[in-house]
Design a protein around this motif. Structure first.
Motif, PDB file in Angstrom:
ATOM      1  N   LEU A  68      43.529  43.786  41.079  1.00 25.59           N
ATOM      2  CA  LEU A  68      42.314  43.291  41.743  1.00 25.59           C
ATOM      3  C   LEU A  68      41.872  44.230  42.861  1.00 25.59           C
ATOM      4  O   LEU A  68      40.681  44.287  43.197  1.00 25.59           O
ATOM      5  CB  LEU A  68      42.548  41.880  42.287  1.00 25.59           C
ATOM      6  N   GLN A  69      42.811  44.989  43.428  1.00 27.15           N
ATOM      7  CA  GLN A  69      42.454  45.966  44.456  1.00 27.15           C
ATOM      8  C   GLN A  69      41.667  47.137  43.874  1.00 27.15           C
ATOM      9  O   GLN A  69      41.010  47.874  44.610  1.00 27.15           O
ATOM     10  CB  GLN A  69      43.715  46.482  45.145  1.00 27.15           C
ATOM     11  N   TYR A  70      41.748  47.297  42.553  1.00 24.97           N
ATOM     12  CA  TYR A  70      40.975  48.341  41.872  1.00 24.97           C
ATOM     13  C   TYR A  70      39.546  47.870  41.554  1.00 24.97           C
ATOM     14  O   TYR A  70      38.843  48.504  40.779  1.00 24.97           O
ATOM     15  CB  TYR A  70      41.662  48.747  40.563  1.00 24.97           C
ATOM     16  N   GLN A  71      39.155  46.752  42.128  1.00 23.66           N
ATOM     17  CA  GLN A  71      37.802  46.184  41.948  1.00 23.66           C
ATOM     18  C   GLN A  71      37.555  45.694  40.518  1.00 23.66           C
ATOM     19  O   GLN A  71      36.405  45.665  40.062  1.00 23.66           O
ATOM     20  CB  GLN A  71      36.723  47.213  42.327  1.00 23.66           C
ATOM     21  N   LEU A  72      38.615  45.313  39.829  1.00 22.75           N
ATOM     22  CA  LEU A  72      38.443  44.685  38.522  1.00 22.75           C
ATOM     23  C   LEU A  72      38.160  43.204  38.719  1.00 22.75           C
ATOM     24  O   LEU A  72      38.632  42.580  39.678  1.00 22.75           O
ATOM     25  CB  LEU A  72      39.710  44.859  37.675  1.00 22.75           C
ATOM     26  N   HIS A  73      37.379  42.606  37.790  1.00 26.80           N
ATOM     27  CA  HIS A  73      37.133  41.167  37.848  1.00 26.80           C
ATOM     28  C   HIS A  73      38.378  40.416  37.376  1.00 26.80           C
ATOM     29  O   HIS A  73      39.192  40.939  36.607  1.00 26.80           O
ATOM     30  CB  HIS A  73      35.938  40.795  36.969  1.00 26.80           C
ATOM     31  N   GLU A  74      38.517  39.189  37.830  1.00 24.95           N
ATOM     32  CA  GLU A  74      39.692  38.389  37.469  1.00 24.95           C
ATOM     33  C   GLU A  74      39.829  38.231  35.958  1.00 24.95           C
ATOM     34  O   GLU A  74      40.933  38.292  35.417  1.00 24.95           O
ATOM     35  CB  GLU A  74      39.617  37.017  38.137  1.00 24.95           C
ATOM     36  N   ASN A  75      38.711  38.022  35.266  1.00 20.43           N
ATOM     37  CA  ASN A  75      38.769  37.878  33.802  1.00 20.43           C
ATOM     38  C   ASN A  75      39.238  39.167  33.135  1.00 20.43           C
ATOM     39  O   ASN A  75      39.987  39.130  32.143  1.00 20.43           O
ATOM     40  CB  ASN A  75      37.398  37.476  33.250  1.00 20.43           C
ATOM     41  N   GLU A  76      38.804  40.301  33.666  1.00 15.71           N
ATOM     42  CA  GLU A  76      39.237  41.583  33.120  1.00 15.71           C
ATOM     43  C   GLU A  76      40.748  41.744  33.292  1.00 15.71           C
ATOM     44  O   GLU A  76      41.448  42.208  32.370  1.00 15.71           O
ATOM     45  CB  GLU A  76      38.535  42.735  33.837  1.00 15.71           C
ATOM     46  N   VAL A  77      41.245  41.362  34.445  1.00  9.77           N
ATOM     47  CA  VAL A  77      42.673  41.476  34.717  1.00  9.77           C
ATOM     48  C   VAL A  77      43.471  40.571  33.783  1.00  9.77           C
ATOM     49  O   VAL A  77      44.487  40.977  33.209  1.00  9.77           O
ATOM     50  CB  VAL A  77      42.974  41.140  36.190  1.00  9.77           C
ATOM     51  N   GLU A  78      43.003  39.331  33.597  1.00  9.26           N
ATOM     52  CA  GLU A  78      43.708  38.379  32.722  1.00  9.26           C
ATOM     53  C   GLU A  78      43.750  38.894  31.289  1.00  9.26           C
ATOM     54  O   GLU A  78      44.787  38.822  30.612  1.00  9.26           O
ATOM     55  CB  GLU A  78      43.034  37.003  32.776  1.00  9.26           C
ATOM     56  N   ASP A  79      42.622  39.405  30.817  1.00 10.26           N
ATOM     57  CA  ASP A  79      42.566  39.927  29.446  1.00 10.26           C
ATOM     58  C   ASP A  79      43.478  41.141  29.287  1.00 10.26           C
ATOM     59  O   ASP A  79      44.169  41.297  28.269  1.00 10.26           O
ATOM     60  CB  ASP A  79      41.130  40.313  29.082  1.00 10.26           C
ATOM     61  N   TYR A  80      43.468  41.993  30.299  1.00 10.82           N
ATOM     62  CA  TYR A  80      44.267  43.213  30.237  1.00 10.82           C
ATOM     63  C   TYR A  80      45.763  42.898  30.200  1.00 10.82           C
ATOM     64  O   TYR A  80      46.534  43.515  29.441  1.00 10.82           O
ATOM     65  CB  TYR A  80      43.931  44.095  31.443  1.00 10.82           C
ATOM     66  N   LEU A  81      46.188  41.911  30.995  1.00 14.15           N
ATOM     67  CA  LEU A  81      47.602  41.572  31.097  1.00 14.15           C
ATOM     68  C   LEU A  81      48.072  40.582  30.033  1.00 14.15           C
ATOM     69  O   LEU A  81      49.266  40.280  29.949  1.00 14.15           O
ATOM     70  CB  LEU A  81      47.916  40.997  32.482  1.00 14.15           C
ATOM     71  N   ASP A  82      47.165  40.117  29.209  1.00  9.27           N
ATOM     72  CA  ASP A  82      47.525  39.091  28.217  1.00  9.27           C
ATOM     73  C   ASP A  82      48.671  39.514  27.292  1.00  9.27           C
ATOM     74  O   ASP A  82      49.537  38.686  26.978  1.00  9.27           O
ATOM     75  CB  ASP A  82      46.290  38.694  27.400  1.00  9.27           C
TER      76      ASP A  82
END
Length: 390
Positions: A60-74
């Protein structure tokens, strides 16, 4: 056939991970649970959940949206439900994720401290013992009618098929008209009706001559099959055959000690473990010798414990041996153009682990890397110690 021929993480895969450079590379290390009670409590899964939370915070410190982070880490999240993964554990689990190649994870026979790392590269220092501290040696199983050669280490046991280069039994070296030196029965008209026994050849001396011929042919083939001619060669054979082979062998590093008995009927997993137990002190001695070498040279220009000097030397390929303190990291930046090193207090999204960088660069350029506890470092209170080639 014994199938433990591959490292738990092949060297080629490790090197491809090392070469990967892209934003948001995620590295996670944790130990796995081998005891049933711990598995039932899902303790390792709970640790992985905590790791995921830490990684989310960093991403999130990289300015990614929460949904992007969740999808990426899925893909990592889905590992939590993989029953087969947690029910069949190794000592440690290493997880890697990046946008290009997705998820890769490896169960390895190393105990890890729990760690998370997010950068434009993977954090790979904890895996180096698989390749540098394991100790490469060769194991030769030997009897009159059975020969096997393995390239081995603490984590590897690979059949080199020496029979492609050398005789695999005595008859191939001395001729198929060879007859065992056994006593035979013959009637004798002018002697007792019980007959007499006689033998062919000269008994034990003749037997040794044939074994010498066999082993000399084997010795020639062995050199064709062995890549690293400096690595120790450990024999698994009877005491009698060991004494003959050691006497005639031209291989310069036949290990002074062997696994006794006939190896043909031994379980290969036991043979691997028994051989490592026997030869491990040889490699521990080498580590101790390098530590002493550092101490002997510590007041010369052949050694350093200064992180900037060592980093510059690793990129120049002049580090012969690097000792890395494995309990803490030094974070900061290293400018390749100016060779300037900046050390910072902690990891953030703009810096890197300088100890990870030095260890991998030394490995890449053919240096030896030893990961050591702080109290075993040659120069105490220093995260990096180096011996230079010149």
């Amino acid at each position: 056939m014994y199938t433990a021929e591959k490292l738990p993480l092949p060297k080629s895969t490790f090197e491809s991970l090392m070469a990967k450079k892209t934003l948001h590379c995620v590295s996670i290390y944790l130990s796995m649970d081998k005891k049933g009670m711990e598995q039932n409590l899902h303790l390792a899964q709970a640790i992985l959940k905590n790791c995921l939370e830490k990684v989310r915070t960093v991403l999130l410190q990289y300015q990614l949206h929460e949904n992007e982070v969740e999808d990426y880490l899925d893909p990592i999240t889905q590992l939590l439900g993989r029953v087969d993964l947690w029910r069949n554990p190794s000592d440690g689990l290493a997880i890697f994720l990046n946008p290009d190649t997705g998820l890769q994870y490896f169960q390895v026979p190393l105990l890890f401290e729990t760690q998370t790392y997010v950068a434009n590269h993977f954090y790979l220092k904890p895996l180096l013992p698989l390749y540098h501290n394991d100790g490469t040696y060769y194991l030769l199983e030997l009897s009159r009618d059975y020969v096997k050669l393995y390239k081995a280490s603490r984590y590897q046991f690979k059949d080199l098929f020496v029979e492609d280069f050398a005789p695999k039994r005595l008859e191939e070296a001395v001729g198929f008209d060879h007859r065992p030196k056994v006593l035979q029965f013959r009637n004798a008209n002018n002697l007792s009706s019980a007959g007499v026994f006689h033998g062919h050849g000269e008994g034990k001396d003749d037997d040794k001559k044939e074994m010498v011929k066999f082993f000399r042919a084997l010795d020639k083939g062995l050199k064709k099959a062995i890549e690293n001619q400096n690595a120790p060669l450990l024999l698994a054979c009877t005491d009698y055959l060991y004494s003959i082979y050691k006497e005639i062998s031209t291989y310069k590093n036949v290990y002074d000690g062997h696994l006794g008995g006939d190896p043909e009927f031994k379980v290969k997993t036991s043979l691997h473990q028994d051989s490592w137990n026997l030869i491990a002190p040889y490699f521990k001695k080498y580590e101790s010798e390098m530590i002493q070498k550092f101490k002997d040279l510590s007041y010369s220009q052949k050694t350093s414990y200064e992180i900037g000097e060592i980093l510059r030397a690793t990129f120049q390929g002049t580090v012969e041996v690097l000792f890395v303190e494995n309990e803490t990291d030094v974070f900061g930046t290293f400018n390749l153009k100016t060779n300037r090193v900046t050390v910072e207090k902690s990891k953030d999204i703009s810096n890197t682990s300088l100890t990870n960088l030095a260890a991998l660069e030394c490995y890449k350029r053919g240096g030896k890397v030893f990961l050591l506890p702080a109290e075993h470092m040659p120069m105490k209170n220093s995260n990096l110690n180096a011996i230079f080639r010149y």
